[in-house]
Write a protein that holds these residues in place. Sequence first.
Motif, PDB file in Angstrom:
ATOM      1  N   ASP A  38      -3.828  -1.666  -3.443  1.00 28.89           N
ATOM      2  CA  ASP A  38      -3.980  -1.159  -2.007  1.00 28.89           C
ATOM      3  C   ASP A  38      -3.756  -2.180  -1.121  1.00 28.89           C
ATOM      4  N   TYR A  39      -4.434  -3.408  -1.523  1.00 26.84           N
ATOM      5  CA  TYR A  39      -4.272  -4.722  -0.767  1.00 26.84           C
ATOM      6  C   TYR A  39      -3.116  -5.416  -0.745  1.00 26.84           C
ATOM      7  N   GLY A  40      -2.180  -5.168  -1.906  1.00 24.42           N
ATOM      8  CA  GLY A  40      -1.257  -6.078  -2.060  1.00 24.42           C
ATOM      9  C   GLY A  40      -1.220  -6.303  -3.715  1.00 24.42           C
ATOM     10  N   VAL A  41      -0.453  -7.361  -4.226  1.00 21.85           N
ATOM     11  CA  VAL A  41      -0.428  -7.343  -5.389  1.00 21.85           C
ATOM     12  C   VAL A  41      -1.660  -8.074  -6.061  1.00 21.85           C
ATOM     13  N   TRP A 276       5.632 -11.424  -2.436  1.00 25.55           N
ATOM     14  CA  TRP A 276       6.179 -10.739  -1.457  1.00 25.55           C
ATOM     15  C   TRP A 276       7.124  -9.729  -2.058  1.00 25.55           C
ATOM     16  N   ILE A 277       8.033  -9.903  -3.020  1.00 23.34           N
ATOM     17  CA  ILE A 277       8.906  -9.175  -3.633  1.00 23.34           C
ATOM     18  C   ILE A 277       8.325  -8.340  -4.729  1.00 23.34           C
ATOM     19  N   TYR A 278       7.234  -8.858  -5.643  1.00 22.88           N
ATOM     20  CA  TYR A 278       6.825  -8.048  -6.679  1.00 22.88           C
ATOM     21  C   TYR A 278       6.224  -6.996  -6.165  1.00 22.88           C
TER      22      TYR A 278
ATOM     23  N   LYS B 259      -0.988  -5.160   3.751  1.00 26.89           N
ATOM     24  CA  LYS B 259      -1.086  -5.767   2.659  1.00 26.89           C
ATOM     25  C   LYS B 259      -1.403  -7.124   2.831  1.00 26.89           C
ATOM     26  N   PRO B 260      -2.843  -7.415   2.965  1.00 24.06           N
ATOM     27  CA  PRO B 260      -3.266  -8.622   3.357  1.00 24.06           C
ATOM     28  C   PRO B 260      -3.295  -9.688   1.867  1.00 24.06           C
ATOM     29  N   GLN B 261      -3.381  -9.235   0.718  1.00 26.98           N
ATOM     30  CA  GLN B 261      -3.469  -9.694  -0.344  1.00 26.98           C
ATOM     31  C   GLN B 261      -1.956 -10.328  -0.758  1.00 26.98           C
TER      32      GLN B 261
END
Lengths: 404, 410
Positions: A38-41, A276-278, B259-261
């Motif tokens: 949810d927050y990113g990779v 960024w891409i993954y 998407k902070p991480q």
Amino acid sequence: MAAIQKFQFQNSPGGVAKLREKLSQTLFPDELEDATWDYGVPLQDVKRVAAYWRDDFDWKKFEDRINKLPNYKASVTVDGFDPLEIHFVHKRSSKNNAIPLLFLHGWPGSFLEVEKLLPLLINEKQSGGASFHIVAPSLPNHGFSSGVKSRGFGLSQYSEAMHKLMLSLGYDQFACAGGDWGMCIGRVMSQRFPTSLKVCYYSLVPSTPPSPATPWTFVPFLIKHLLKMYTAAESEGLARSQEFQKTGMGYYQLQTTRPQTIGYLLADSPVGLLAWIYEKLRDWTDNYPWTDEEICTWVSMYWFSTAGPAASVRLYYESLRGEFPTKSGGYVPHVKLGLAYFPKEIFRLPKAWGSSLGEVVFEHEHERGGHFASWEVPEGVAGDLQVMFGKGGGAYGAVKVDKN
Amino acid sequence: MSPPTPFKISIPESKLQRLHQKLALTDFPDEVINTSNSWSRGVPLSEIKRLTHYWQNSFNWRSAEAHLNTFPQFTTPIEVEGFGVYDVHFIHQKSEVENAIPLMFLHGWPGSFIEVTKILPELVKGGKEEEGPAFDVVAPSLIDFGFSGASKKEGFNVDQHAEACHKLMLSLGYSEYVIQAGDLGHLIARFIALKYGPTHCKATHLNSALPAEPTATSHPELYAEMQKTPLTEAEIAGLIRTKAFSEEGNGYLRQQSTKPQTLGYSLADSPVGLLAWLYEKLHDWSDDYVWSDDEILTWVSIYYFSTAGPSASSNLYYENEHRSPSAFAAMQVYIDVPLGIVSFEKDVIVLPKAWNRTLGPIVFESTYERGGHFAAWERPDAMVGDLRGMFGRGGGAEGVVGRRGGYEGL
């Protein structure tokens, strides 16, 4: 006639060494406890792939894989801009009357997305199926094509570059297949060059709801919408599209407004570019089991692109401006459409809305696949193209091929 | 409760060396040439190259550190319910005036506690009738920023920040206090007023205000009044600025709140990337303020060397957005705690004055033509003047803190 030369890709030993050094010097951020995608990779995923990229990624294999394809470069000049070197894969069918098919990638993809399609499309043995001459370029600012130094190189210019490339290869009429930017460029090409581009196949369908101005479609739309008479797949698709708008558009808002600022982040930190891409490779696909090798291949295509990773986001900024911004076009006449719906696409809208785009001659709702359909479900995409262009298909005979 | 621990910023030499190693490896992108507005796509390459060169060769962090250390700093453990105990870093300077007004200054993003340092020396002075009131000043690093600890857990929201800041003041013996804040700090201040005012939080002075637009149904009387008064030219210009921000200046917000991480990897790993990310706002959000390279790099270094790391500062954006109702929506209510609002015409979001009346009892109002988002840094004179005006003799919040009026004697 633009000068066309064979192209052989070579790794840069200095570049690879510097990449490895930077990866060794990486400073990782922390992560919240129990953080999900949810927050990113997630941190463990980035660390794992970064370590693989540094220590285990097979650079010779990367080079060979690219060079197995028939690569070329051609000089193309778009009005108002310096000449560009466009890299492209060009694979001709043994059949002279095969259909010239321009395969356009998007972001964060590359020309390599054609790799799995080629053996499926250049399979002459099937009867009834179509044959294709395939052209799969690196878009300007991406892959092994030149970067563009001046402002104002928008969708109109991309479409002009692609059109000129096809003409330079002797293809006066052709078809186009793509999603993401490939689809957007196809749409603009359809508006600018309808005598050349006769058919488009879109794996990302940018339809809009019917308007009251077209009552034959509007009233059924209204009834369906009010009574929630969408299929399960369509309802899910609408919900997914809304969720994407809400939580998945940060990169888009940044890249369309501050491409230079984000450029510093992507150009200087390999791990930053990787994340960024993954994130998109995972979020935009249908549980595709990306191997670390695949992820690093896709990211390396940006890290070692001719124009550099920062250049690839410039199209976002330009796409909102100029003569043919992203949302322009509406119903585009003269060009036949094949529309493919994939359940895990970033937006997936009801089938009936497709008629807002043009004359739909082929439609297929797939059970599996997402944003990178040619990579995730190549047999699905190849099957669509063969049915669509083959005998009895909606686009059969639409592209005049006797001059090939 | 044990007294706070005195603190001096002392970044380990190894971190400085690592930074220099990374700067030496920097890969710069190229740039599209656009002569009409070189900042339109983000920070120009010439700026980043100049600053990177300066950072590598001339910028003296130890000197910046020493200057920051001239301000009395402390850390103290603060417990936040349901989350744990956090180390909170803060400047605390007491006035020589015994009845000085306790003032908490809350920074925002991409700012830090440093933003108080221009106004603090003036605020602790005064106390004589003709000088205006004196203040005791407390300026924390928000958790996840500066030299305070990391939040570490999901859900550490504006409510938790409010609790931590309130408890900080209590721990210093200030059971009644006032707040000056902008940006994220102002959001936290609103929640402090909501939860702990007017018993503890006696007044707030805000240089950001994000009221909702009054409608005929939400605020009939105010709405009727507004119809009779046309917007001023300045207010129209403010709305245009606000629109521009919400269309093309908010990419950072969209990214940090979703998407902070993902963003965090670049911010942590690339000093030049972090520089660009923050410097863009220092430029875009200020009113022709001439940032020196030392100022820029000091502000960026506070993020680069922060205890929680540079990516942690995005967390609050994510949490705000995922709160239900969102933090922005939740604080657009009438909070009955005396309110002062200062508006700088070149700030990023500038809304019509009448809308502010939906936020609380307005006891002080001011507008400045010059100055932008970093009010205390760009216009310290205006901020000091405002606070003295609001809390001094004849001011709308005079004497709000019962026994601490800010003047010598009584």
